[in-house]
Write a protein that holds these residues in place. Structure first.
Motif, mmCIF file in Angstrom:
data_model
loop_
_atom_site.group_PDB
_atom_site.id
_atom_site.type_symbol
_atom_site.label_atom_id
_atom_site.label_comp_id
_atom_site.label_asym_id
_atom_site.label_seq_id
_atom_site.Cartn_x
_atom_site.Cartn_y
_atom_site.Cartn_z
ATOM 1 N N HIS A 173 0.833 -1.214 0.000
ATOM 2 C CA HIS A 173 0.000 0.000 0.000
ATOM 3 C C HIS A 173 0.862 1.257 0.000
ATOM 4 C CE1 HIS A 173 -3.220 2.741 0.866
ATOM 5 N NE2 HIS A 173 -2.844 2.960 2.110
ATOM 6 N N ILE A 174 1.691 1.402 1.019
ATOM 7 C CA ILE A 174 2.686 2.468 1.107
ATOM 8 C C ILE A 174 3.939 1.861 1.723
ATOM 9 C CG2 ILE A 174 0.935 4.275 1.374
ATOM 10 C CD1 ILE A 174 1.690 4.410 4.361
ATOM 11 N N VAL A 175 4.999 2.644 1.786
ATOM 12 C CA VAL A 175 6.235 2.163 2.405
ATOM 13 C C VAL A 175 5.945 1.731 3.846
ATOM 14 C CG1 VAL A 175 8.517 2.852 3.220
ATOM 15 C CG2 VAL A 175 7.737 3.559 0.951
ATOM 16 N N GLY A 176 6.335 0.510 4.182
ATOM 17 C CA GLY A 176 6.143 -0.008 5.532
ATOM 18 C C GLY A 176 4.795 -0.637 5.799
ATOM 19 N N GLN A 217 -0.744 -4.142 -7.234
ATOM 20 C CA GLN A 217 0.162 -3.673 -8.287
ATOM 21 C C GLN A 217 1.451 -3.150 -7.658
ATOM 22 O OE1 GLN A 217 0.164 0.118 -11.215
ATOM 23 N NE2 GLN A 217 -1.542 -1.268 -11.596
ATOM 24 N N ASP A 218 2.583 -3.599 -8.159
ATOM 25 C CA ASP A 218 3.881 -3.149 -7.657
ATOM 26 C C ASP A 218 4.103 -1.702 -8.095
ATOM 27 O OD1 ASP A 218 6.490 -2.753 -6.879
ATOM 28 O OD2 ASP A 218 7.338 -4.363 -8.100
ATOM 29 N N ASP A 219 4.271 -0.796 -7.126
ATOM 30 C CA ASP A 219 4.447 0.618 -7.480
ATOM 31 C C ASP A 219 5.913 1.016 -7.602
ATOM 32 O OD1 ASP A 219 5.402 0.940 -4.866
ATOM 33 O OD2 ASP A 219 3.532 1.786 -4.119
ATOM 34 N N GLY A 220 6.834 0.085 -7.371
ATOM 35 C CA GLY A 220 8.249 0.377 -7.514
ATOM 36 C C GLY A 220 8.888 1.005 -6.296
ATOM 37 N N LEU A 221 8.108 1.299 -5.273
ATOM 38 C CA LEU A 221 8.647 1.909 -4.056
ATOM 39 C C LEU A 221 8.305 1.076 -2.823
ATOM 40 C CD1 LEU A 221 10.127 4.366 -2.805
ATOM 41 C CD2 LEU A 221 7.884 5.458 -2.553
ATOM 42 N N SER A 222 7.027 0.797 -2.624
ATOM 43 C CA SER A 222 6.616 -0.047 -1.502
ATOM 44 C C SER A 222 7.038 -1.490 -1.754
ATOM 45 C CB SER A 222 5.089 0.000 -1.335
ATOM 46 O OG SER A 222 4.619 1.325 -1.308
ATOM 47 N N THR A 223 7.294 -2.232 -0.688
ATOM 48 C CA THR A 223 7.542 -3.663 -0.844
ATOM 49 C C THR A 223 6.279 -4.310 -1.412
ATOM 50 O OG1 THR A 223 9.017 -3.629 1.075
ATOM 51 C CG2 THR A 223 8.223 -5.780 0.333
ATOM 52 N N SER A 277 15.931 9.639 4.840
ATOM 53 C CA SER A 277 16.847 9.298 5.936
ATOM 54 C C SER A 277 16.852 7.802 6.214
ATOM 55 C CB SER A 277 16.456 10.060 7.210
ATOM 56 O OG SER A 277 16.604 11.453 7.028
ATOM 57 N N ALA A 278 15.720 7.150 5.916
ATOM 58 C CA ALA A 278 15.615 5.703 6.124
ATOM 59 C C ALA A 278 16.069 4.911 4.908
ATOM 60 C CB ALA A 278 14.179 5.334 6.476
ATOM 61 N N GLY A 279 16.543 5.622 3.866
ATOM 62 C CA GLY A 279 17.110 4.936 2.714
ATOM 63 C C GLY A 279 16.204 4.790 1.510
ATOM 64 N N GLU A 280 15.031 5.431 1.523
ATOM 65 C CA GLU A 280 14.138 5.318 0.373
ATOM 66 C C GLU A 280 14.637 6.200 -0.778
ATOM 67 O OE1 GLU A 280 11.763 3.081 0.184
ATOM 68 O OE2 GLU A 280 12.291 2.488 2.218
ATOM 69 N N PRO A 281 14.585 5.693 -2.019
ATOM 70 C CA PRO A 281 15.142 6.419 -3.172
ATOM 71 C C PRO A 281 14.174 7.451 -3.745
ATOM 72 C CG PRO A 281 14.333 4.289 -3.881
ATOM 73 C CD PRO A 281 14.104 4.344 -2.389
ATOM 74 N N LEU A 282 14.027 8.566 -3.069
ATOM 75 C CA LEU A 282 13.134 9.621 -3.537
ATOM 76 C C LEU A 282 13.947 10.773 -4.128
ATOM 77 C CD1 LEU A 282 10.612 9.735 -0.553
ATOM 78 C CD2 LEU A 282 10.214 8.771 -2.830
ATOM 79 N N PRO A 283 13.428 11.428 -5.159
ATOM 80 C CA PRO A 283 14.161 12.541 -5.772
ATOM 81 C C PRO A 283 14.118 13.787 -4.894
ATOM 82 C CG PRO A 283 12.008 12.340 -6.784
ATOM 83 C CD PRO A 283 12.149 11.160 -5.854
ATOM 84 N N ARG A 306 4.775 7.917 -4.062
ATOM 85 C CA ARG A 306 4.595 7.055 -5.235
ATOM 86 C C ARG A 306 4.756 7.867 -6.514
ATOM 87 N NH1 ARG A 306 -0.871 3.531 -6.735
ATOM 88 N NH2 ARG A 306 0.004 2.433 -8.543
ATOM 89 N N ILE A 307 4.170 9.054 -6.540
ATOM 90 C CA ILE A 307 4.291 9.912 -7.718
ATOM 91 C C ILE A 307 5.734 10.367 -7.903
ATOM 92 C CG2 ILE A 307 3.641 12.158 -8.678
ATOM 93 C CD1 ILE A 307 0.877 11.735 -7.375
ATOM 94 N N LEU A 308 6.351 10.814 -6.811
ATOM 95 C CA LEU A 308 7.717 11.325 -6.912
ATOM 96 C C LEU A 308 8.702 10.246 -7.361
ATOM 97 C CD1 LEU A 308 7.828 13.585 -3.732
ATOM 98 C CD2 LEU A 308 8.034 14.347 -6.110
#
Length: 220
Positions: free
Chosen positions: A90-93, A115-121, A207-213, A180-182
């Motif tokens: 759904h969202i990260v975590g 659907q895999d959004d490419g960010l959330s597990t 800060s937790a390591g997520e690859p956001l722009p 998700r959009i970013l």
């Protein structure tokens, strides 16, 4: 005890383990599926959540809350009940909560997305005897296009607006949809500005390591 998990006026309750899942009234032990405000409330004595939910929970509910973290597929036992968290997508975590007692397994999904959004597990189905499913958009009328087609359309709209000298504004939830959009937009098209509510969540996730722009915080 007729059911391993049951609905009460405080939330989904496991009597055998004496804990609640996403309770909306203060309880002693709360297992939290994710940090959205309709699932994570103030006032519980102890919270259990995925490690990637913890920074946002503390930011939103207060840094002094007592939170125990547990990664996906790990398990802990309380009063003989085994509790584990599994990806909800759904969202990260975000997590599904698997509860096992005397050979019976129940799963509470929380909000989930297949659907895999490419960010959330990505979501993983969990074998169980009973599945309590969130179903906000479960009716057949809701048919979703692929994520890539949405981003293709968004990029086309953004470039068209640039050519016409028009700002492009996207409204979305500060937690979840914004990230998700970013994570999927083409930032080479132009600079991205974000409301402080979004930028604050981004900072926690980066800060937790997520690859956001990188975004430019709107301050006025």
């Amino acid at each position: 005890m007729d059911q391993l998990l049951q609905f009460t006026d405080r939330g989904i309750y496991c009597e055998a383990g004496d804990f609640y899942i996403d309770p909306w009234k203060p309880v002693n032990r709360a297992v939290i599926t994710h940090a959205h405000s309709d699932h994570a409330y103030r006032g519980h004595n102890l919270y259990l959540a995925h490690p990637k939910s913890v920074p946002v929970l503390k930011y939103r509910l207060g840094g002094d809350i007592q939170v125990q973290s547990m990664d996906y597929m790990e398990s802990l036992s309380h009063n003989g009940v085994a509790i584990s968290l599994h990806p909800a997508g759904h969202i990260v975590g975000s997590s599904q909560v698997r509860v096992e007692y005397q050979g019976e397994v129940w799963v509470a999904s929380g909000d989930y997305k297949t659907q895999d959004d490419g960010l959330s597990t990505p979501y993983e189905p969990v074998k169980c005897n009973a599945f309590i499913s969130e179903s906000t958009f479960g009716l057949p009328i809701f048919q979703w296009r692929s994520q890539q087609s949405i981003f293709d359309q968004l990029h086309q709209w953004w470039r068209k607006n640039q050519d016409e000298g028009t700002a492009s504004v996207i409204l979305c939830y500060a937690l979840g949809k914004a990230q998700r959009i970013l994570s999927g937009i083409d930032t080479s098209i132009g600079p991205v500005f974000a409301h402080g509510a979004i930028a604050n969540i981004n900072d926690l996730m980066i800060s937790a390591g997520e690859p956001l722009p990188e975004v430019l915080r709107i301050t006025a």
